[in-house]
Design a protein around this motif. Sequence first.
Motif, PDB file in Angstrom:
ATOM      1  N   ALA A  43      -9.728  15.590  -0.678  1.00 46.98           N
ATOM      2  CA  ALA A  43      -9.193  15.378   0.671  1.00 46.98           C
ATOM      3  C   ALA A  43      -9.719  14.085   1.292  1.00 46.98           C
ATOM      4  CB  ALA A  43      -9.535  16.568   1.562  1.00 46.98           C
ATOM      5  N   LYS A  44     -10.910  13.664   0.907  1.00 37.81           N
ATOM      6  CA  LYS A  44     -11.472  12.410   1.423  1.00 37.81           C
ATOM      7  C   LYS A  44     -10.857  11.181   0.747  1.00 37.81           C
ATOM      8  CE  LYS A  44     -15.869  14.519   2.591  1.00 37.81           C
ATOM      9  NZ  LYS A  44     -17.278  14.642   2.236  1.00 37.81           N
ATOM     10  N   LEU A  45     -10.315  11.347  -0.431  1.00 37.82           N
ATOM     11  CA  LEU A  45      -9.721  10.225  -1.155  1.00 37.82           C
ATOM     12  C   LEU A  45      -8.344   9.849  -0.614  1.00 37.82           C
ATOM     13  CD1 LEU A  45     -10.497  11.197  -4.866  1.00 37.82           C
ATOM     14  CD2 LEU A  45     -11.722   9.567  -3.425  1.00 37.82           C
ATOM     15  N   PHE A  46      -7.582  10.852  -0.201  1.00 36.27           N
ATOM     16  CA  PHE A  46      -6.191  10.587   0.151  1.00 36.27           C
ATOM     17  C   PHE A  46      -5.992   9.698   1.371  1.00 36.27           C
ATOM     18  CE2 PHE A  46      -5.077  13.253  -3.301  1.00 36.27           C
ATOM     19  CZ  PHE A  46      -3.825  12.778  -3.675  1.00 36.27           C
ATOM     20  N   PRO A  47      -6.826   9.752   2.389  1.00 36.35           N
ATOM     21  CA  PRO A  47      -6.654   8.772   3.473  1.00 36.35           C
ATOM     22  C   PRO A  47      -6.815   7.324   2.994  1.00 36.35           C
ATOM     23  CG  PRO A  47      -7.954  10.615   4.251  1.00 36.35           C
ATOM     24  CD  PRO A  47      -7.782  10.798   2.763  1.00 36.35           C
ATOM     25  N   LYS A  51      -3.893   4.657   3.294  1.00 35.85           N
ATOM     26  CA  LYS A  51      -4.126   3.387   3.984  1.00 35.85           C
ATOM     27  C   LYS A  51      -3.715   2.205   3.107  1.00 35.85           C
ATOM     28  CE  LYS A  51      -7.664   0.715   6.354  1.00 35.85           C
ATOM     29  NZ  LYS A  51      -9.072   0.627   6.703  1.00 35.85           N
ATOM     30  N   ALA A  52      -3.898   2.333   1.805  1.00 33.48           N
ATOM     31  CA  ALA A  52      -3.536   1.279   0.859  1.00 33.48           C
ATOM     32  C   ALA A  52      -2.035   1.269   0.551  1.00 33.48           C
ATOM     33  CB  ALA A  52      -4.335   1.441  -0.436  1.00 33.48           C
ATOM     34  N   GLY A  53      -1.298   2.219   1.099  1.00 38.12           N
ATOM     35  CA  GLY A  53       0.139   2.262   0.875  1.00 38.12           C
ATOM     36  C   GLY A  53       0.541   2.839  -0.471  1.00 38.12           C
ATOM     37  N   LEU A  54      -0.341   3.623  -1.068  1.00 39.30           N
ATOM     38  CA  LEU A  54      -0.051   4.206  -2.380  1.00 39.30           C
ATOM     39  C   LEU A  54       0.583   5.585  -2.271  1.00 39.30           C
ATOM     40  CD1 LEU A  54      -3.307   3.134  -4.239  1.00 39.30           C
ATOM     41  CD2 LEU A  54      -1.164   1.883  -3.974  1.00 39.30           C
ATOM     42  N   VAL A  55       0.219   6.330  -1.230  1.00 42.31           N
ATOM     43  CA  VAL A  55       0.812   7.641  -0.985  1.00 42.31           C
ATOM     44  C   VAL A  55       1.260   7.699   0.465  1.00 42.31           C
ATOM     45  CG1 VAL A  55      -0.565   8.853  -2.740  1.00 42.31           C
ATOM     46  CG2 VAL A  55      -1.390   8.759  -0.382  1.00 42.31           C
ATOM     47  N   GLU A  56       2.135   8.642   0.730  1.00 39.21           N
ATOM     48  CA  GLU A  56       2.532   8.914   2.107  1.00 39.21           C
ATOM     49  C   GLU A  56       2.362  10.404   2.343  1.00 39.21           C
ATOM     50  OE1 GLU A  56       6.450   7.275   2.238  1.00 39.21           O
ATOM     51  OE2 GLU A  56       7.334   8.921   1.094  1.00 39.21           O
ATOM     52  N   ALA A  57       2.000  10.734   3.566  1.00 41.55           N
ATOM     53  CA  ALA A  57       1.699  12.120   3.899  1.00 41.55           C
ATOM     54  C   ALA A  57       2.762  12.686   4.821  1.00 41.55           C
ATOM     55  CB  ALA A  57       0.344  12.209   4.579  1.00 41.55           C
ATOM     56  N   THR A  58       2.986  13.987   4.652  1.00 44.49           N
ATOM     57  CA  THR A  58       3.793  14.731   5.600  1.00 44.49           C
ATOM     58  C   THR A  58       2.924  15.868   6.095  1.00 44.49           C
ATOM     59  OG1 THR A  58       4.718  16.100   3.823  1.00 44.49           O
ATOM     60  CG2 THR A  58       5.989  14.170   4.483  1.00 44.49           C
ATOM     61  N   ASP A  72       5.763   2.943 -11.272  1.00 44.62           N
ATOM     62  CA  ASP A  72       5.659   1.699 -12.019  1.00 44.62           C
ATOM     63  C   ASP A  72       5.342   0.503 -11.123  1.00 44.62           C
ATOM     64  OD1 ASP A  72       8.161   1.510 -10.831  1.00 44.62           O
ATOM     65  OD2 ASP A  72       9.213   0.960 -12.664  1.00 44.62           O
ATOM     66  N   CYS A  73       5.189   0.758  -9.829  1.00 45.83           N
ATOM     67  CA  CYS A  73       4.799  -0.282  -8.868  1.00 45.83           C
ATOM     68  C   CYS A  73       3.404  -0.050  -8.305  1.00 45.83           C
ATOM     69  CB  CYS A  73       5.816  -0.352  -7.727  1.00 45.83           C
ATOM     70  SG  CYS A  73       7.456  -0.871  -8.248  1.00 45.83           S
ATOM     71  N   ILE A  74       2.674   0.897  -8.891  1.00 50.77           N
ATOM     72  CA  ILE A  74       1.295   1.182  -8.484  1.00 50.77           C
ATOM     73  C   ILE A  74       0.404   0.940  -9.690  1.00 50.77           C
ATOM     74  CG2 ILE A  74      -0.340   2.908  -7.640  1.00 50.77           C
ATOM     75  CD1 ILE A  74       2.050   4.358  -6.344  1.00 50.77           C
ATOM     76  N   VAL A  79      -5.363   1.433  -7.232  1.00 50.40           N
ATOM     77  CA  VAL A  79      -6.102   2.675  -6.973  1.00 50.40           C
ATOM     78  C   VAL A  79      -7.602   2.393  -6.898  1.00 50.40           C
ATOM     79  CG1 VAL A  79      -6.583   5.018  -7.799  1.00 50.40           C
ATOM     80  CG2 VAL A  79      -4.284   4.030  -8.090  1.00 50.40           C
ATOM     81  N   VAL A  80      -8.110   1.609  -7.830  1.00 49.43           N
ATOM     82  CA  VAL A  80      -9.533   1.264  -7.835  1.00 49.43           C
ATOM     83  C   VAL A  80      -9.910   0.579  -6.522  1.00 49.43           C
ATOM     84  CG1 VAL A  80     -11.290  -0.218  -8.904  1.00 49.43           C
ATOM     85  CG2 VAL A  80      -9.769   1.144 -10.341  1.00 49.43           C
ATOM     86  N   ASP A  81      -9.132  -0.415  -6.120  1.00 49.29           N
ATOM     87  CA  ASP A  81      -9.439  -1.139  -4.887  1.00 49.29           C
ATOM     88  C   ASP A  81      -9.304  -0.257  -3.655  1.00 49.29           C
ATOM     89  OD1 ASP A  81     -10.096  -3.432  -6.273  1.00 49.29           O
ATOM     90  OD2 ASP A  81      -8.194  -4.456  -5.868  1.00 49.29           O
ATOM     91  N   ALA A  82      -8.332   0.665  -3.658  1.00 51.27           N
ATOM     92  CA  ALA A  82      -8.160   1.573  -2.521  1.00 51.27           C
ATOM     93  C   ALA A  82      -9.361   2.501  -2.367  1.00 51.27           C
ATOM     94  CB  ALA A  82      -6.883   2.399  -2.694  1.00 51.27           C
ATOM     95  N   ILE A  83      -9.877   2.985  -3.478  1.00 50.11           N
ATOM     96  CA  ILE A  83     -10.965   3.970  -3.433  1.00 50.11           C
ATOM     97  C   ILE A  83     -12.340   3.314  -3.369  1.00 50.11           C
ATOM     98  CG2 ILE A  83     -12.095   5.824  -4.745  1.00 50.11           C
ATOM     99  CD1 ILE A  83      -9.273   6.698  -5.607  1.00 50.11           C
ATOM    100  N   GLU A  84     -12.547   2.292  -4.168  1.00 49.55           N
ATOM    101  CA  GLU A  84     -13.871   1.666  -4.264  1.00 49.55           C
ATOM    102  C   GLU A  84     -14.013   0.413  -3.406  1.00 49.55           C
ATOM    103  OE1 GLU A  84     -16.634   2.516  -6.060  1.00 49.55           O
ATOM    104  OE2 GLU A  84     -15.763   4.283  -6.986  1.00 49.55           O
ATOM    105  N   GLY A  85     -12.895  -0.169  -3.000  1.00 47.16           N
ATOM    106  CA  GLY A  85     -12.944  -1.474  -2.371  1.00 47.16           C
ATOM    107  C   GLY A  85     -13.003  -2.522  -3.467  1.00 47.16           C
ATOM    108  N   SER A  86     -12.860  -3.765  -3.092  1.00 44.51           N
ATOM    109  CA  SER A  86     -12.834  -4.809  -4.131  1.00 44.51           C
ATOM    110  C   SER A  86     -14.211  -5.437  -4.296  1.00 44.51           C
ATOM    111  CB  SER A  86     -11.780  -5.861  -3.800  1.00 44.51           C
ATOM    112  OG  SER A  86     -12.016  -6.404  -2.527  1.00 44.51           O
TER     113      SER A  86
END
Length: 187
Positions: A43-47, A51-58, A72-74, A79-86
């Motif tokens: 649950a902490k990963l999904f925000p 925020k990175a535009g990889l998933v959308e929530a309803t 094929d556009c992700i 994912v690495v940068d979204a979760i870990e930062g760059s």
Amino acid sequence: MAHLGNGVEYGLHCLLWLTGSHAEPASSRDLADLQGISASFVAKLFPRLEKAGLVEATGGVRGGYRLARPADCISVLDVVDAIEGSKPLFECQEIRGRCAVFGGKPPAWSIDGVCGVHAVMLRAEQAMRRELARTTIADLAASTGKKAPDGFTQDIRSWFNARWSARTDTKAPTDSDRTAGRRRRKT
């Protein structure tokens, strides 16, 4: 210690399940339960992924997550940068300038240009980032799908549909339901 934390692994696996053809969004709890991993951690990963535009929530009882763009556009790097930062793979401490024989005053020849150790780490990081950038969630899903037995995709779809149905069949009690429940308990 691994440079990339288990959040990257969990995030990638969750996104792989979202590439499936089930019609309804998947909750972070369903994704965690499916894989036997911590629901609170997922649950902490999904925000971050959102925020990175990889998933959308309803929202709501029927809510959950979907991929925000085609698999094929992700890239894995997304994912690495979204979760870990760059953050960099290696942080050079410029040890070469601290050599005892320099007496605290390193000569220019010893510190000109990029440190050899740092240079090789930079090349390694660039190679890793290139590979992660060229590999997509769709690529991972295709290679994973080749290993799965026939019917596995349908089993997963059925599992998600059952979870979704259980959520939609559950309704919040109304005020009249609560009042009736209190009357039944008193008698």
